[in-house]
Design a protein around this motif. Structure first.
Motif, PDB file in Angstrom:
ATOM      1  N   LEU A 146      12.748  -2.055  -0.259  1.00 15.49           N
ATOM      2  CA  LEU A 146      11.708  -2.427   0.702  1.00 15.49           C
ATOM      3  C   LEU A 146      10.349  -2.007   0.156  1.00 15.49           C
ATOM      4  CD1 LEU A 146      11.551  -3.670   3.650  1.00 15.49           C
ATOM      5  CD2 LEU A 146      11.066  -1.335   4.385  1.00 15.49           C
ATOM      6  N   LEU A 147       9.420  -2.954   0.111  1.00 11.40           N
ATOM      7  CA  LEU A 147       8.041  -2.675  -0.274  1.00 11.40           C
ATOM      8  C   LEU A 147       7.148  -2.818   0.946  1.00 11.40           C
ATOM      9  CD1 LEU A 147       7.495  -4.551  -3.673  1.00 11.40           C
ATOM     10  CD2 LEU A 147       8.483  -2.290  -3.265  1.00 11.40           C
ATOM     11  N   ALA A 148       6.334  -1.804   1.195  1.00 14.70           N
ATOM     12  CA  ALA A 148       5.379  -1.850   2.298  1.00 14.70           C
ATOM     13  C   ALA A 148       3.974  -1.969   1.728  1.00 14.70           C
ATOM     14  CB  ALA A 148       5.495  -0.597   3.158  1.00 14.70           C
ATOM     15  N   PRO A 149       3.201  -2.982   2.148  1.00 16.28           N
ATOM     16  CA  PRO A 149       1.821  -3.133   1.678  1.00 16.28           C
ATOM     17  C   PRO A 149       0.915  -2.137   2.393  1.00 16.28           C
ATOM     18  CG  PRO A 149       2.367  -4.890   3.217  1.00 16.28           C
ATOM     19  CD  PRO A 149       3.603  -4.062   3.065  1.00 16.28           C
ATOM     20  N   ALA A 150       0.324  -1.238   1.638  1.00 24.25           N
ATOM     21  CA  ALA A 150      -0.366  -0.091   2.222  1.00 24.25           C
ATOM     22  C   ALA A 150      -1.783   0.026   1.685  1.00 24.25           C
ATOM     23  CB  ALA A 150       0.418   1.194   1.915  1.00 24.25           C
ATOM     24  N   SER A 151      -2.592   0.828   2.370  1.00 20.66           N
ATOM     25  CA  SER A 151      -3.937   1.129   1.889  1.00 20.66           C
ATOM     26  C   SER A 151      -4.505   2.280   2.694  1.00 20.66           C
ATOM     27  CB  SER A 151      -4.859  -0.099   1.978  1.00 20.66           C
ATOM     28  OG  SER A 151      -4.948  -0.592   3.298  1.00 20.66           O
ATOM     29  N   VAL A 152      -5.564   2.879   2.158  1.00 23.16           N
ATOM     30  CA  VAL A 152      -6.294   3.943   2.843  1.00 23.16           C
ATOM     31  C   VAL A 152      -7.776   3.627   2.784  1.00 23.16           C
ATOM     32  CG1 VAL A 152      -4.575   5.744   2.495  1.00 23.16           C
ATOM     33  CG2 VAL A 152      -6.305   5.354   0.734  1.00 23.16           C
ATOM     34  N   GLU A 153      -8.511   4.142   3.761  1.00 20.77           N
ATOM     35  CA  GLU A 153      -9.955   3.912   3.847  1.00 20.77           C
ATOM     36  C   GLU A 153     -10.651   5.261   3.831  1.00 20.77           C
ATOM     37  OE1 GLU A 153     -11.050   1.009   6.866  1.00 20.77           O
ATOM     38  OE2 GLU A 153      -9.016   0.163   6.768  1.00 20.77           O
ATOM     39  N   ALA A 159      -5.822   0.032  -2.147  1.00 19.75           N
ATOM     40  CA  ALA A 159      -4.511  -0.498  -1.787  1.00 19.75           C
ATOM     41  C   ALA A 159      -3.445   0.143  -2.663  1.00 19.75           C
ATOM     42  CB  ALA A 159      -4.488  -2.014  -1.957  1.00 19.75           C
ATOM     43  N   PHE A 160      -2.257   0.290  -2.088  1.00 18.04           N
ATOM     44  CA  PHE A 160      -1.113   0.757  -2.858  1.00 18.04           C
ATOM     45  C   PHE A 160       0.140   0.176  -2.226  1.00 18.04           C
ATOM     46  CE2 PHE A 160      -1.755   3.917   0.455  1.00 18.04           C
ATOM     47  CZ  PHE A 160      -0.476   4.298   0.858  1.00 18.04           C
ATOM     48  N   ILE A 161       1.256   0.338  -2.902  1.00 16.90           N
ATOM     49  CA  ILE A 161       2.534  -0.127  -2.396  1.00 16.90           C
ATOM     50  C   ILE A 161       3.396   1.094  -2.106  1.00 16.90           C
ATOM     51  CG2 ILE A 161       4.565  -1.545  -2.836  1.00 16.90           C
ATOM     52  CD1 ILE A 161       1.886  -3.086  -2.649  1.00 16.90           C
ATOM     53  N   ASP A 162       3.937   1.151  -0.897  1.00 15.41           N
ATOM     54  CA  ASP A 162       4.864   2.221  -0.527  1.00 15.41           C
ATOM     55  C   ASP A 162       6.280   1.681  -0.693  1.00 15.41           C
ATOM     56  OD1 ASP A 162       4.754   4.905   0.076  1.00 15.41           O
ATOM     57  OD2 ASP A 162       3.662   4.601   1.951  1.00 15.41           O
ATOM     58  N   ILE A 163       7.091   2.392  -1.455  1.00 15.29           N
ATOM     59  CA  ILE A 163       8.415   1.917  -1.841  1.00 15.29           C
ATOM     60  C   ILE A 163       9.484   2.808  -1.249  1.00 15.29           C
ATOM     61  CG2 ILE A 163       9.957   1.482  -3.794  1.00 15.29           C
ATOM     62  CD1 ILE A 163       7.484   1.092  -5.544  1.00 15.29           C
ATOM     63  N   THR A 164      10.514   2.195  -0.678  1.00 17.67           N
ATOM     64  CA  THR A 164      11.688   2.953  -0.263  1.00 17.67           C
ATOM     65  C   THR A 164      12.944   2.195  -0.672  1.00 17.67           C
ATOM     66  OG1 THR A 164      12.863   4.029   1.563  1.00 17.67           O
ATOM     67  CG2 THR A 164      11.705   1.971   2.083  1.00 17.67           C
ATOM     68  N   ASP A 165      13.904   2.938  -1.177  1.00 17.90           N
ATOM     69  CA  ASP A 165      15.204   2.364  -1.525  1.00 17.90           C
ATOM     70  C   ASP A 165      16.280   2.769  -0.533  1.00 17.90           C
ATOM     71  OD1 ASP A 165      14.719   0.948  -4.106  1.00 17.90           O
ATOM     72  OD2 ASP A 165      14.079   2.942  -4.752  1.00 17.90           O
ATOM     73  N   ASP A 166      15.938   3.709   0.372  1.00 21.51           N
ATOM     74  CA  ASP A 166      16.941   4.204   1.311  1.00 21.51           C
ATOM     75  C   ASP A 166      16.447   4.266   2.747  1.00 21.51           C
ATOM     76  OD1 ASP A 166      15.160   6.326   1.216  1.00 21.51           O
ATOM     77  OD2 ASP A 166      16.551   7.731   0.272  1.00 21.51           O
ATOM     78  N   ARG A 171       7.744   6.480  -1.717  1.00 25.92           N
ATOM     79  CA  ARG A 171       6.892   6.884  -2.832  1.00 25.92           C
ATOM     80  C   ARG A 171       5.773   5.860  -3.015  1.00 25.92           C
ATOM     81  NH1 ARG A 171       8.541   4.215  -7.689  1.00 25.92           N
ATOM     82  NH2 ARG A 171      10.566   3.158  -7.446  1.00 25.92           N
ATOM     83  N   LYS A 172       4.595   6.367  -3.345  1.00 31.12           N
ATOM     84  CA  LYS A 172       3.411   5.536  -3.477  1.00 31.12           C
ATOM     85  C   LYS A 172       3.278   5.011  -4.902  1.00 31.12           C
ATOM     86  CE  LYS A 172      -0.363   7.142  -1.525  1.00 31.12           C
ATOM     87  NZ  LYS A 172      -1.461   8.044  -1.082  1.00 31.12           N
ATOM     88  N   CYS A 173       2.946   3.741  -5.001  1.00 26.57           N
ATOM     89  CA  CYS A 173       2.668   3.127  -6.294  1.00 26.57           C
ATOM     90  C   CYS A 173       1.288   2.480  -6.203  1.00 26.57           C
ATOM     91  CB  CYS A 173       3.736   2.099  -6.650  1.00 26.57           C
ATOM     92  SG  CYS A 173       3.545   1.430  -8.313  1.00 26.57           S
ATOM     93  N   PRO A 174       0.298   2.995  -6.926  1.00 30.38           N
ATOM     94  CA  PRO A 174      -1.072   2.469  -6.784  1.00 30.38           C
ATOM     95  C   PRO A 174      -1.222   1.075  -7.376  1.00 30.38           C
ATOM     96  CG  PRO A 174      -0.965   4.059  -8.566  1.00 30.38           C
ATOM     97  CD  PRO A 174       0.388   4.097  -7.894  1.00 30.38           C
ATOM     98  N   ILE A 175      -2.146   0.323  -6.808  1.00 29.46           N
ATOM     99  CA  ILE A 175      -2.598  -0.925  -7.408  1.00 29.46           C
ATOM    100  C   ILE A 175      -3.897  -0.597  -8.138  1.00 29.46           C
ATOM    101  CG2 ILE A 175      -3.440  -3.256  -6.986  1.00 29.46           C
ATOM    102  CD1 ILE A 175      -1.561  -3.443  -4.630  1.00 29.46           C
ATOM    103  N   PRO A 176      -3.886  -0.609  -9.479  1.00 25.98           N
ATOM    104  CA  PRO A 176      -5.058  -0.140 -10.223  1.00 25.98           C
ATOM    105  C   PRO A 176      -6.216  -1.118 -10.151  1.00 25.98           C
ATOM    106  CG  PRO A 176      -3.366  -0.949 -11.724  1.00 25.98           C
ATOM    107  CD  PRO A 176      -2.768  -0.981 -10.354  1.00 25.98           C
TER     108      PRO A 176
END
Length: 320
Positions: A146-153, A159-166, A171-176
């Motif tokens: 599951l990928l969740a489209p995320a961001s902070v202000e 923007a970043f992608i929040d990833i869960t396998d369970d 875990r956060k994965c940044p969009i550079p």
């Protein structure tokens, strides 16, 4: 796609409206064909009485909207509905007096949104400004992730992608970003789709007058540097979804100005995986605010909800 689709539009609720204002709607289609919509509403955005409200569409009628969250005296924001398992509907949302200090909460329902669990924090103790989906729906990848489209202000919006396998650990994965003035680039609220196994794509709103895009070739574990595409953006929300034939749909306000007008609201299509787009039609053209679309698809039909002048929520069915 050379023909215009058939569009049916109606309000989820009409006058008298249950609250003075509403915004940021989200939509899900359950496996039995029932639709559930949610939005935040109250006196005015950011006021302490703003809660998350829900309604269900069954047998052609929307149920009376009800407030489903229970936290008191704190503003609620940006709900996101997603069917996380066959029998589990999840409602994600933000709470916080200031956007940079958002916490992400979630509730679950096992009866299609008729009743909800107690609220829990998605990532307990998180102080980053919000985790998980921030406006648009998560996506379940072909490998089950599951990928969740995320961001902070907070500082430059990112923007970043929040990833869960369970569905427990995230875990956060940044969009550079690579920009001539990166501290002035604000980029948030990704919209995601998977074009083939492991190939995932994101479109984001920005303050640069255009949409930015990033791509992943490894199920979201890493992302390309975000870059502008040839579609305008008014620094307001957008969403996309793919039809069963591979046509990508994108709904946005095609206005090239930072904090530009939130009209018209238009539907674009791409038949080359988002490399090029063309406008198919306008959903709204009158002066006003028609914003924050949420778009889903089922087969060759698309469904969308969006804000109508902060007073009502529009639901539309788009049959191709």
């Amino acid at each position: 796609m050379n023909h215009l689709p058939i569009i049916t539009k109606n309000f989820i609720f009409d006058d008298p409206t249950p609250t003075p204002e509403c915004h940021a709607s989200t939509l899900v289609r359950l496996s039995d064909g029932t639709f559930v919509a949610a939005w935040f509403a109250g006196t005015k955005e950011s006021k302490n009485d703003v809660m998350i409200w829900c309604s269900r569409l069954e047998n052609g009628c929307w149920s009376a909207p009800v407030a489903v969250t229970t936290e008191q005296n704190i503003p609620h924001w940006n709900p996101v509905l997603f069917q996380t398992a066959e029998d589990t509907l999840t409602l994600y949302y933000k709470i916080g007096h200031r956007i940079p200090d958002w916490k992400t909460m979630y509730m679950t329902s096992n009866d299609g949104g008729k009743s909800w669990s107690a609220a829990r924090e998605l990532v307990p103790g998180d102080e980053s400004g919000g985790r998980g989906p921030v406006k648009n729906k998560p996506i379940r990848l072909s490998n089950g992730r599951l990928l969740a489209p995320a961001s902070v202000e907070r500082g430059p919006w990112r923007a970043f992608i929040d990833i869960t396998d369970d569905m427990i650990n995230w875990r956060k994965c940044p969009i550079p970003v690579l920009d001539s003035a990166p501290d002035t680039l604000n980029m948030i609220q990704p919209a995601l789709w998977e074009s083939s196994d492991g190939h995932v794509h994101a479109m984001m709103r920005t303050n640069r007058g255009c949409i930015y895009r990033s791509d992943s070739e490894n199920f979201g574990d890493s992302w390309s540097v975000a870059s502008p595409i040839d579609l305008p953006n008014n620094n307001s929300g957008l969403d996309c979804a793919m039809l069963s034939n591979g046509t990508l749909l994108l709904v946005c306000n095609p206005v090239s100005a930072d904090w530009g007008a939130r009209y018209p609201l238009s539907l674009f299509v791409s038949e080359d995986n988002g490399i090029t787009f063309r406008k198919l039609l306008d959903l709204e053209t009158e002066q006003g605010e028609y914003s924050y679309p949420s778009v889903i698809t089922h087969g060759s039909t698309a469904y969308a909800v969006y804000t109508w002048n902060r007073k009502k929520i529009v639901f539309c069915e788009i049959s191709f």
